[in-house]
Design an enzyme around this catalytic site. Structure first.
Site, short mmCIF file in Angstrom:
data_model
loop_
_atom_site.label_atom_id
_atom_site.label_comp_id
_atom_site.label_asym_id
_atom_site.label_seq_id
_atom_site.Cartn_x
_atom_site.Cartn_y
_atom_site.Cartn_z
N SER A 113 -23.83 27.24 -35.74
CA SER A 113 -23.36 26.54 -36.94
C SER A 113 -24.25 26.85 -38.14
O SER A 113 -25.00 26.01 -38.62
CB SER A 113 -23.26 25.03 -36.70
N GLY A 146 -29.20 26.11 -34.56
CA GLY A 146 -30.34 27.01 -34.61
C GLY A 146 -29.89 28.43 -34.32
O GLY A 146 -28.74 28.67 -33.93
N LEU A 147 -30.78 29.37 -34.50
CA LEU A 147 -30.48 30.78 -34.25
C LEU A 147 -30.12 31.03 -32.79
O LEU A 147 -30.48 30.25 -31.90
CB LEU A 147 -31.68 31.64 -34.62
N SER A 148 -29.42 32.11 -32.55
CA SER A 148 -29.18 32.56 -31.18
C SER A 148 -30.53 32.76 -30.49
O SER A 148 -31.46 33.31 -31.08
CB SER A 148 -28.40 33.87 -31.20
N ALA A 149 -30.64 32.28 -29.26
CA ALA A 149 -31.87 32.38 -28.44
C ALA A 149 -32.97 31.42 -28.90
O ALA A 149 -34.11 31.52 -28.44
CB ALA A 149 -32.42 33.81 -28.40
N SER A 150 -32.62 30.47 -29.74
CA SER A 150 -33.62 29.46 -30.15
C SER A 150 -33.85 28.43 -29.05
O SER A 150 -34.88 27.76 -29.02
CB SER A 150 -33.20 28.77 -31.44
N GLY A 151 -32.87 28.28 -28.14
CA GLY A 151 -33.01 27.33 -27.04
C GLY A 151 -31.97 26.22 -27.04
O GLY A 151 -32.08 25.28 -26.25
N LYS A 152 -30.96 26.31 -27.89
CA LYS A 152 -29.95 25.26 -28.01
C LYS A 152 -29.26 24.96 -26.68
O LYS A 152 -29.19 23.81 -26.24
CB LYS A 152 -28.89 25.64 -29.04
#
Length: 201
Positions: free
Chosen positions: A106, A32-38
């Protein structure tokens, strides 16, 4: 690729590991995008599974660049190699009957597809988790100030701004973090693992 090497199979089989460790290895691939919560979900999931007495280890995008991938940049070629290496490493962890949790942007479909193919060829489950949040939400969060810098042109090839993010087409799990909190997210992934028979309580 070197030609003077030979693969040396060991005497321990995957079945033997599973039976003796009472756990099957899987890779849970958070994208997921940066800051999405991964990373937040990955940390909480690792803690939760460990408290369920599961053999689990987390591979985090930023942390890996302090060691294994410290020689890589953020151009497309380097990103490809970054994910190729993580695909190989997570497969090794899962082959050892560990639950490997990866938290990497990714961004490219083909790279995630190669990681999946690597696992499938080895008979190892690969669970893609799309940690989804709209661009305006992650820009509002922006805990590292990266989106602000990218918008100002201070960071080149930044995913979602000046570089593409190719969302998963058929992820095993889709979590919308602007609608689902961390505890709920961990519960969704844990229930999936139980339903598929990858872990038992």
């Amino acid at each position: 690729m070197a030609t003077n090497i030979t693969f040396h199979p060991g005497s321990v089989t995957a079945t033997e590991r599973i039976e003796l460790l009472r756990q099957r290895g899987v890779t849970i691939w958070l994208t997921g995008l940066s800051a999405s919560g991964k990373s937040t979900i990955a940390c909480a999931l690792e803690q939760h599974l460990l408290h369920l007495h599961k053999f689990v280890y987390r591979l985090d995008g930023d942390n890996i660049r302090f060691g294994l991938n410290k020689d890589l940049g953020f151009d497309e070629k380097s990103r490809n190699e970054n994910i190729r290496r993580i695909g190989e490493v997570s497969k090794l962890f899962a082959d050892a009957s560990c639950i490997a949790i990866t938290a990497f942007i990714s961004p490219y479909l083909v790279d995630r597809g190669l990681a999946r193919e690597l696992h499938e060829k080895a008979g190892i489950p690969f669970i893609e988790v799309f940690v989804d949040a709209p661009l305006h939400i992650v820009e509002e969060r922006d805990p590292k100030g990266l989106y602000k810098k990218a918008r100002a042109g201070e960071i080149k090839d930044f995913t979602g701004i000046s570089a593409p993010y190719e969302a998963p087409e058929n992820p095993e799990i889709h979590i919308k973090t602007h609608e689902t909190d961390v505890t709920e997210s961990v519960g969704i992934i844990t229930r999936y693992l139980i339903e598929k028979g990858y872990i038992s309580l």
